[in-house]
Design a protein around this motif. Structure first.
Motif: not given
Length: 139
Positions: A18-24, A80-82, A101-107
């Motif tokens: 979510n917008e307030h969470a860390d990036e994984y 964080a995930f569950f 992998l399903q919901h993330g953005q490729t970088l």
């Protein structure tokens, strides 16, 4: 500066719950296999993760997807995930990797930047030297 070749770049998938969470982050070794896997429907993926994920760890950095990265603990992955849900039976690292992998953005990043990962120095990797006068740093 010369352009980076494919061997000098690393592909990571970045996910923010979510917008307030860390990036994984999860690092992908074979981007083409990952794209094929992602195109398949969620319930019927027949390409094994091991074909394109070389390291089954989730990373995060205090400064987003840049800076020094560390491996996320299993306790943090669960929260964080569950969200402490009793209905989810599989709260493993592998299940969290699938979510990323399903919901993330490729970088795509320069390999040097992506390899600045702090690993466990007790297992023979990482920098075990402390800060101080020997390294030119004073507190």
């Amino acid at each position: 500066m010369a352009s980076q070749t494919k061997e000098q770049q690393t592909t990571a998938v970045v996910y923010k719950p979510n917008e307030h969470a860390d990036e994984y982050l999860v690092f992908v070794d074979d981007e083409n296999e990952y794209k094929l896997w992602k195109e398949q429907p969620e319930g019927g993926k027949d390409i094994a993760l091991a074909r394109f994920v070389g390291n089954f760890d989730i990373y995060k950095s205090g400064t987003g997807h840049t800076g020094h990265m560390g491996i996320v603990s299993k306790q943090e992955i669960e929260s964080a995930f569950f969200d402490d849900s009793k209905n989810i039976k599989d709260k493993s690292v592998d299940a969290a990797i699938v979510i990323i992998l399903q919901h993330g953005q490729t970088l795509k990043k320069d390999r040097f930047d992506s390899m600045r990962i702090h690993k466990n120095p007790a297992r023979g990797t990482g920098d075990t030297r402390g800060t101080g006068a020997e390294r030119g740093q004073f507190r």
